[in-house]
Scaffold this motif. Structure first.
Motif, PDB file in Angstrom:
ATOM      1  N   ARG A 261       0.818  -1.217   0.000  1.00  0.00           N
ATOM      2  CA  ARG A 261       0.000   0.000   0.000  1.00  0.00           C
ATOM      3  C   ARG A 261       0.849   1.263   0.000  1.00  0.00           C
ATOM      4  NH1 ARG A 261      -3.714  -3.308   2.933  1.00  0.00           N
ATOM      5  NH2 ARG A 261      -2.561  -3.091   4.884  1.00  0.00           N
ATOM      6  N   ASN A 262       1.942   1.263   0.788  1.00  0.00           N
ATOM      7  CA  ASN A 262       2.706   2.515   0.909  1.00  0.00           C
ATOM      8  C   ASN A 262       3.913   2.596  -0.016  1.00  0.00           C
ATOM      9  OD1 ASN A 262       4.925   1.184   2.128  1.00  0.00           O
ATOM     10  ND2 ASN A 262       4.226   1.628   4.205  1.00  0.00           N
ATOM     11  N   GLY A 263       4.185   1.533  -0.771  1.00  0.00           N
ATOM     12  CA  GLY A 263       5.250   1.576  -1.757  1.00  0.00           C
ATOM     13  C   GLY A 263       6.638   1.267  -1.232  1.00  0.00           C
ATOM     14  N   ALA A 264       6.768   0.887   0.044  1.00  0.00           N
ATOM     15  CA  ALA A 264       8.085   0.569   0.604  1.00  0.00           C
ATOM     16  C   ALA A 264       8.607  -0.743   0.035  1.00  0.00           C
ATOM     17  CB  ALA A 264       7.996   0.480   2.129  1.00  0.00           C
ATOM     18  N   ALA A 265       9.903  -0.783  -0.245  1.00  0.00           N
ATOM     19  CA  ALA A 265      10.540  -2.003  -0.740  1.00  0.00           C
ATOM     20  C   ALA A 265      10.998  -2.849   0.440  1.00  0.00           C
ATOM     21  CB  ALA A 265      11.733  -1.655  -1.624  1.00  0.00           C
ATOM     22  N   LEU A 266      10.586  -4.117   0.463  1.00  0.00           N
ATOM     23  CA  LEU A 266      10.967  -5.030   1.545  1.00  0.00           C
ATOM     24  C   LEU A 266      11.551  -6.323   0.960  1.00  0.00           C
ATOM     25  CD1 LEU A 266       7.895  -4.746   3.986  1.00  0.00           C
ATOM     26  CD2 LEU A 266      10.086  -3.541   4.113  1.00  0.00           C
ATOM     27  N   PRO A 267      12.640  -6.239   0.195  1.00  0.00           N
ATOM     28  CA  PRO A 267      13.151  -7.451  -0.459  1.00  0.00           C
ATOM     29  C   PRO A 267      13.649  -8.505   0.516  1.00  0.00           C
ATOM     30  CG  PRO A 267      14.697  -5.615  -0.714  1.00  0.00           C
ATOM     31  CD  PRO A 267      13.430  -5.040  -0.149  1.00  0.00           C
ATOM     32  N   VAL A 268      14.367  -8.109   1.568  1.00  0.00           N
ATOM     33  CA  VAL A 268      14.877  -9.085   2.526  1.00  0.00           C
ATOM     34  C   VAL A 268      13.731  -9.685   3.335  1.00  0.00           C
ATOM     35  CG1 VAL A 268      16.336  -9.394   4.554  1.00  0.00           C
ATOM     36  CG2 VAL A 268      17.151  -8.004   2.647  1.00  0.00           C
ATOM     37  N   THR A 269      12.797  -8.837   3.744  1.00  0.00           N
ATOM     38  CA  THR A 269      11.640  -9.324   4.506  1.00  0.00           C
ATOM     39  C   THR A 269      10.853 -10.347   3.701  1.00  0.00           C
ATOM     40  OG1 THR A 269      11.503  -7.186   5.626  1.00  0.00           O
ATOM     41  CG2 THR A 269       9.560  -8.611   5.731  1.00  0.00           C
ATOM     42  N   ALA A 270      10.631 -10.063   2.418  1.00  0.00           N
ATOM     43  CA  ALA A 270       9.893 -10.993   1.561  1.00  0.00           C
ATOM     44  C   ALA A 270      10.630 -12.324   1.446  1.00  0.00           C
ATOM     45  CB  ALA A 270       9.687 -10.380   0.179  1.00  0.00           C
ATOM     46  N   LEU A 271      11.959 -12.264   1.370  1.00  0.00           N
ATOM     47  CA  LEU A 271      12.747 -13.487   1.257  1.00  0.00           C
ATOM     48  C   LEU A 271      12.684 -14.299   2.545  1.00  0.00           C
ATOM     49  CD1 LEU A 271      14.573 -14.932  -0.786  1.00  0.00           C
ATOM     50  CD2 LEU A 271      16.525 -13.739   0.242  1.00  0.00           C
ATOM     51  N   VAL A 272      12.832 -13.617   3.700  1.00  0.00           N
ATOM     52  CA  VAL A 272      12.775 -14.332   4.981  1.00  0.00           C
ATOM     53  C   VAL A 272      11.379 -14.915   5.200  1.00  0.00           C
ATOM     54  CG1 VAL A 272      13.068 -14.133   7.478  1.00  0.00           C
ATOM     55  CG2 VAL A 272      14.634 -12.933   5.947  1.00  0.00           C
ATOM     56  N   ASP A 273      10.351 -14.212   4.758  1.00  0.00           N
ATOM     57  CA  ASP A 273       8.991 -14.748   4.845  1.00  0.00           C
ATOM     58  C   ASP A 273       8.896 -16.071   4.080  1.00  0.00           C
ATOM     59  OD1 ASP A 273       6.057 -14.503   5.422  1.00  0.00           O
ATOM     60  OD2 ASP A 273       5.958 -14.352   3.242  1.00  0.00           O
ATOM     61  N   GLN A 274       9.510 -16.139   2.906  1.00  0.00           N
ATOM     62  CA  GLN A 274       9.526 -17.392   2.146  1.00  0.00           C
ATOM     63  C   GLN A 274      10.287 -18.482   2.899  1.00  0.00           C
ATOM     64  OE1 GLN A 274      10.843 -16.877  -1.952  1.00  0.00           O
ATOM     65  NE2 GLN A 274       9.901 -14.855  -2.041  1.00  0.00           N
ATOM     66  N   PHE A 275      11.390 -18.102   3.543  1.00  0.00           N
ATOM     67  CA  PHE A 275      12.154 -19.080   4.318  1.00  0.00           C
ATOM     68  C   PHE A 275      11.305 -19.646   5.463  1.00  0.00           C
ATOM     69  CE2 PHE A 275      16.393 -16.787   3.192  1.00  0.00           C
ATOM     70  CZ  PHE A 275      16.316 -17.294   1.903  1.00  0.00           C
ATOM     71  N   TYR A 276      10.537 -18.769   6.129  1.00  0.00           N
ATOM     72  CA  TYR A 276       9.644 -19.258   7.180  1.00  0.00           C
ATOM     73  C   TYR A 276       8.568 -20.175   6.597  1.00  0.00           C
ATOM     74  CZ  TYR A 276      11.588 -16.375  10.915  1.00  0.00           C
ATOM     75  OH  TYR A 276      12.420 -15.829  11.863  1.00  0.00           O
ATOM     76  N   GLY A 277       8.145 -19.893   5.370  1.00  0.00           N
ATOM     77  CA  GLY A 277       7.210 -20.791   4.704  1.00  0.00           C
ATOM     78  C   GLY A 277       7.816 -22.173   4.495  1.00  0.00           C
ATOM     79  N   ASP A 278       9.100 -22.215   4.159  1.00  0.00           N
ATOM     80  CA  ASP A 278       9.802 -23.502   4.032  1.00  0.00           C
ATOM     81  C   ASP A 278       9.760 -24.268   5.353  1.00  0.00           C
ATOM     82  OD1 ASP A 278      10.466 -22.827   1.434  1.00  0.00           O
ATOM     83  OD2 ASP A 278      12.526 -22.224   1.922  1.00  0.00           O
ATOM     84  N   LEU A 279       9.991 -23.561   6.461  1.00  0.00           N
ATOM     85  CA  LEU A 279       9.982 -24.221   7.769  1.00  0.00           C
ATOM     86  C   LEU A 279       8.594 -24.738   8.114  1.00  0.00           C
ATOM     87  CD1 LEU A 279      12.273 -21.739   9.742  1.00  0.00           C
ATOM     88  CD2 LEU A 279      12.850 -24.052   8.980  1.00  0.00           C
ATOM     89  N   GLN A 280       7.547 -23.969   7.764  1.00  0.00           N
ATOM     90  CA  GLN A 280       6.186 -24.462   7.978  1.00  0.00           C
ATOM     91  C   GLN A 280       5.946 -25.749   7.194  1.00  0.00           C
ATOM     92  OE1 GLN A 280       4.136 -20.799   6.836  1.00  0.00           O
ATOM     93  NE2 GLN A 280       3.298 -20.627   8.904  1.00  0.00           N
ATOM     94  N   ALA A 281       6.422 -25.780   5.968  1.00  0.00           N
ATOM     95  CA  ALA A 281       6.233 -26.965   5.127  1.00  0.00           C
ATOM     96  C   ALA A 281       6.956 -28.180   5.701  1.00  0.00           C
ATOM     97  CB  ALA A 281       6.729 -26.684   3.710  1.00  0.00           C
ATOM     98  N   LEU A 282       8.011 -27.934   6.478  1.00  0.00           N
ATOM     99  CA  LEU A 282       8.748 -29.026   7.122  1.00  0.00           C
ATOM    100  C   LEU A 282       8.149 -29.414   8.471  1.00  0.00           C
ATOM    101  CD1 LEU A 282      12.388 -27.797   6.365  1.00  0.00           C
ATOM    102  CD2 LEU A 282      11.253 -29.793   5.363  1.00  0.00           C
ATOM    103  N   GLY A 284       7.568 -27.189  11.013  1.00  0.00           N
ATOM    104  CA  GLY A 284       8.149 -26.404  12.097  1.00  0.00           C
ATOM    105  C   GLY A 284       7.419 -25.124  12.429  1.00  0.00           C
ATOM    106  N   GLY A 285       6.141 -25.076  12.180  1.00  0.00           N
ATOM    107  CA  GLY A 285       5.384 -23.847  12.408  1.00  0.00           C
ATOM    108  C   GLY A 285       5.333 -23.396  13.847  1.00  0.00           C
ATOM    109  N   ARG A 286       5.472 -24.326  14.798  1.00  0.00           N
ATOM    110  CA  ARG A 286       5.404 -23.957  16.209  1.00  0.00           C
ATOM    111  C   ARG A 286       6.781 -23.738  16.829  1.00  0.00           C
ATOM    112  NH1 ARG A 286       1.033 -21.663  16.946  1.00  0.00           N
ATOM    113  NH2 ARG A 286       1.321 -21.911  19.188  1.00  0.00           N
ATOM    114  N   ASP A 287       7.838 -23.952  16.042  1.00  0.00           N
ATOM    115  CA  ASP A 287       9.190 -23.723  16.549  1.00  0.00           C
ATOM    116  C   ASP A 287       9.462 -22.221  16.673  1.00  0.00           C
ATOM    117  OD1 ASP A 287       9.726 -26.418  16.658  1.00  0.00           O
ATOM    118  OD2 ASP A 287      10.717 -26.479  14.710  1.00  0.00           O
TER     119      ASP A 287
END
Length: 301
Positions: A261-282, A284-287
């Motif tokens: 909405r505000n136009g801020a670039a969050l490239p690292v945040t978006a990448l780490v969010d994907q990494f957390y998605g990998d952990l959920q798929a394994l 590890g969502g409650r870790d």
């Protein structure tokens, strides 16, 4: 249980809605500080347990919990949970007396904060968005950092009472500003944790004594809360505690939505969010969020 002492504040009649890992001890600090506390939780047994442990009262609906309260504190899961306990026939707003303040500690969107602020004013009430940082340990020890959005009068009334469970209770700006500040907090933490995970993984691969390395670099520019409190447990491979990956993923989703909405670039945040998605798929969502190291260890195998 925390052994902290409380600043003298005139006793208030308060309600606390939501007795999860954060809300349960937060409500306890309010009671120990001398306030008259009524609690509500979706699972009634948790409310009854809290009342038996702390000597307060429990109520069957948010509306009844909020009846006659000067301040209503709330800490639930997300935007929809928040609306469900605040709005409607049985919601807190329906039971609050004119001029009362609802202080919401949920990590939610800035939009819902602005929405509920406007609804509160329409009903002659006040709303402060007040997400917290410090995790479960901060709640148990009464050492949370609270970042607030709302009117100065409502904030001024809430702050002395809320300091029962906080080390800092600060007005950031208008409605929604507290939630935006919490997003900044989570963005910074996500990047720090990924950097710490990569550093620990690198050091292990290099054959270093990583406990010693963290002790040394923790006295320099690399020092952070995450390094002090999570570095050693990461080296030990312990992740069954703390702030869960599922919760962080929810929070980072709020950050990414707001950035669109505000136009801020969050490239690292978006990448780490994907990494957390990998952990959920394994599974590890409650870790703990420091389990980012597990993903790197998996990659090196």
């Amino acid at each position: 249980m925390s052994s902290r002492t409380y600043d003298p504040v005139a006793p208030h009649t308060v309600a606390f809605i939501g007795l999860g890992v954060m809300g349960y001890p937060m409500a306890g600090h309010l009671k120990r500080a001398g306030h008259r506390v009524t609690v509500y939780n979706r699972t009634a047994a948790k409310s009854d347990q809290w009342a038996a442990e702390h000597g307060g009262a429990s109520a069957p609906t948010p509306r009844q919990a909020a009846h006659e309260a000067d301040i209503v504190f709330c800490c639930v899961g997300n935007d929809d949970d928040l609306r469900s306990v605040v709005l409607g026939e049985h919601g807190a707003f329906a039971g609050m007396k004119p001029g009362a303040v609802l202080v919401d500690h949920t990590t939610a969107s800035a939009n819902v904060a602005r929405e509920l602020h406007a609804t509160a004013l329409h009903h002659g009430l006040h709303f402060v968005d007040a997400p917290v940082s410090g995790g479960q340990a901060g709640a148990v020890n009464g050492q949370l950092t609270v970042m607030c959005g709302g009117g100065e009068d409502a904030f001024g009334r809430a702050r002395p009472v809320g300091m029962a469970f906080a080390r800092a209770f600060t007005l950031i700006g208008p409605p929604g500003a507290g939630q935006l500040a919490k997003m900044v907090n989570q963005i910074c933490i996500a990047g720090l944790l990924q950097g710490l995970a990569e550093g620990v993984n690198f050091g292990v691969q290099a054959g270093l004594d990583m406990k010693l390395v963290l002790e040394v670099i923790g006295k320099g520019a690399a020092q952070s809360w995450q390094m002090d409190n999570r570095g050693g447990t990461m080296v030990d491979g312990k992740f069954d505690f703390g702030f869960a990956v599922d919760w962080m993923r929810k929070d980072l989703g709020l950050c990414l939505d707001e950035a669109r909405r505000n136009g801020a670039a969050l490239p690292v945040t978006a990448l780490v969010d994907q990494f957390y998605g990998d952990l959920q798929a394994l599974g590890g969502g409650r870790d703990d969020t420091s389990s980012l190291l597990r993903r790197l260890a998996r990659d090196r195998r």
